[in-house]
Design a protein around this motif. Structure first.
Motif, short mmCIF file in Angstrom:
data_model
loop_
_atom_site.label_atom_id
_atom_site.label_comp_id
_atom_site.label_asym_id
_atom_site.label_seq_id
_atom_site.Cartn_x
_atom_site.Cartn_y
_atom_site.Cartn_z
N ILE A 3 100.70 -106.41 6.47
CA ILE A 3 101.33 -106.70 5.19
C ILE A 3 100.26 -106.73 4.10
CG2 ILE A 3 102.56 -108.43 3.86
CD1 ILE A 3 104.11 -109.11 6.36
N LEU A 5 99.92 -107.28 -0.25
CA LEU A 5 100.59 -107.71 -1.48
C LEU A 5 99.97 -107.01 -2.67
CD1 LEU A 5 101.19 -110.16 0.51
CD2 LEU A 5 101.46 -111.48 -1.58
N ALA A 9 102.94 -108.73 -6.96
CA ALA A 9 103.54 -109.65 -5.99
C ALA A 9 102.79 -110.97 -5.96
CB ALA A 9 103.57 -109.01 -4.61
N TYR A 72 110.01 -104.89 -1.09
CA TYR A 72 108.88 -104.30 -0.38
C TYR A 72 109.17 -102.87 0.01
CZ TYR A 72 111.52 -105.25 3.92
OH TYR A 72 112.48 -105.28 4.90
N ARG A 73 108.12 -102.18 0.41
CA ARG A 73 108.22 -100.78 0.82
C ARG A 73 107.38 -100.62 2.09
NH1 ARG A 73 106.17 -97.77 -3.78
NH2 ARG A 73 108.30 -97.76 -4.50
N ILE A 79 103.20 -102.56 5.31
CA ILE A 79 104.33 -103.11 4.57
C ILE A 79 103.74 -103.60 3.25
CG2 ILE A 79 106.12 -104.87 4.50
CD1 ILE A 79 105.88 -104.91 7.63
N ILE A 80 104.20 -103.04 2.17
CA ILE A 80 103.65 -103.37 0.85
C ILE A 80 104.65 -104.25 0.11
CG2 ILE A 80 102.77 -102.46 -1.32
CD1 ILE A 80 102.25 -99.81 0.34
N ILE A 81 104.27 -105.50 -0.11
CA ILE A 81 105.11 -106.42 -0.87
C ILE A 81 104.93 -106.06 -2.34
CG2 ILE A 81 105.65 -108.82 -1.41
CD1 ILE A 81 106.08 -108.11 1.56
N LEU A 82 106.02 -105.68 -3.00
CA LEU A 82 105.95 -105.23 -4.39
C LEU A 82 106.06 -106.38 -5.38
CD1 LEU A 82 108.29 -102.15 -3.93
CD2 LEU A 82 105.78 -102.15 -4.01
#
Length: 96
Positions: A3, A5, A9, A72-73, A79-82
């Motif tokens: 993950i 951020l 985010a 997120y994407r 996993i990129i927390i937008l």
């Protein structure tokens, strides 16, 4: 999966946590923080847990609390927390 951020985010999370702390106290803010940590742990193992919010951009969302959503994407093994979004905000206003 790992993950990550975005700066946005991180900033939006900090703003929401600070608001909760100022408005409801540090105990409630810590409970919110723990809920986010628990969600991120779950997300690492089950990245498809959220609902597809913006299919053309592959953005998924998940309701962490009654007032807070996370967007997120998934890109490859990341996993990129937008952004963390307080649903009490005006959606036309950009989070700080």
């Amino acid at each position: 999966m790992r993950i990550f951020l975005t700066k946005r985010a991180t900033s939006s999370y900090s703003s929401i946590r600070e608001y909760i702390s100022n408005r409801f106290g540090e105990t409630v803010a810590r409970a919110f923080e723990q809920r986010v940590v628990d969600f991120l742990d779950l997300l690492e193992n089950f990245p498809e847990i959220g609902s597809m919010e913006v299919p053309e951009k592959q953005i998924q969302g998940f309701q962490i609390t009654k007032q807070t959503r996370v967007f997120y994407r998934i890109k490859g093994e990341r996993i990129i927390i937008l952004v963390f979004f307080d649903v009490r905000q005006d959606p036309k206003r950009k989070p700080k």
